[in-house]
Design a protein around this motif. Structure first.
Motif, PDB file in Angstrom:
ATOM      1  N   THR A 148       0.796  -1.221   0.000  1.00 36.88           N
ATOM      2  CA  THR A 148       0.000   0.000   0.000  1.00 36.88           C
ATOM      3  C   THR A 148       0.836   1.283   0.000  1.00 36.88           C
ATOM      4  N   MET A 177      -1.874   0.369   8.427  1.00 38.55           N
ATOM      5  CA  MET A 177      -2.427   1.519   7.706  1.00 38.55           C
ATOM      6  C   MET A 177      -1.296   2.489   7.405  1.00 38.55           C
ATOM      7  N   GLN A 181      -4.178   7.091   6.328  1.00 33.70           N
ATOM      8  CA  GLN A 181      -5.303   6.211   6.671  1.00 33.70           C
ATOM      9  C   GLN A 181      -5.537   6.199   8.180  1.00 33.70           C
ATOM     10  N   PHE A 182      -4.452   6.166   8.949  1.00 30.99           N
ATOM     11  CA  PHE A 182      -4.574   6.170  10.406  1.00 30.99           C
ATOM     12  C   PHE A 182      -5.162   7.493  10.898  1.00 30.99           C
TER      13      PHE A 182
END
Length: 199
Positions: A148, A177, A181-182
């Motif tokens: 990712t 993440m 994202q976090f």
């Protein structure tokens, strides 16, 4: 077979059940089976007490509660084990020698009639049961390789959740993440906490 309130003991509960005539025994059984089939929200012990008193049977509140608990555990256990009515009666007889033939016939008849739908409902409840969050830990790391992250040496957050499953076991779930994202996750948790405070 399931244990009952240990202050009364299984044999004592069975003796109280066997004091009930077959029609009267069918009442709490029907209420318990209706609940286990998802047709009612619970078993009303006050209503059961009134029914017993009108029939001239006086049972203490603790004795009545023990009968209801015993029936709940017995039918729920039979559903999970997918027992046929004959097998249920055999297990009950193994659990106590105090059973009367008439009481066992009532349980056999009602389980023959309702057992399959209780099994289906209990299986559905097991599928729909949701675990409870027990603990959440997180740590920041540096990505050496990732699906990712666009570039290596990018920071990421690892989250470890401990969840108490409906079965009682605690399982762990881990996921990673990216930092954005976090941050989004953190924002959503803050919004959720704010909404929950208003409830």
């Amino acid at each position: 077979m399931p244990s009952v309130d240990h202050s009364l003991g299984t044999d004592s509960v069975v003796e109280n059940i066997c004091r009930l005539n077959p029609d009267l025994l069918a009442e709490p059984c029907q209420h318990v089976l209706s609940y286990l089939q998802g047709q009612t929200k619970g078993v009303d012990s006050a209503e059961m007490c009134d029914i017993f008193q009108r029939a001239g049977v006086t049972l203490g509140h603790e004795s009545l509660q023990s009968i209801i608990r015993f029936l709940l555990l017995t039918f729920r256990s039979a559903a999970k084990s997918k027992l046929a009515a004959d097998d249920l009666v055999s297990r009950l007889e193994e659990g106590s020698r105090k059973w009367s033939k008439a009481s066992l016939q009532v349980l056999h008849s009602l389980w023959s009639e309702h057992g399959e739908s209780v099994q289906v409902q209990q299986a559905t409840q097991d599928l729909l049961s949701v675990g409870r969050l027990v603990d959440m830990q997180w740590k920041v790391g540096l990505a050496v390789s990732s699906d990712t992250c666009r570039s290596l040496n990018s920071p990421f957050v690892t989250i470890l959740l401990k969840i108490a499953e409906p079965s009682g076991q605690i399982s762990q779930k881990a996921f990673e993440m990216t930092v954005p994202q976090f941050q989004n996750f953190h924002k959503q948790m803050k919004e959720l906490a704010a909404v929950m405070e208003t409830i």
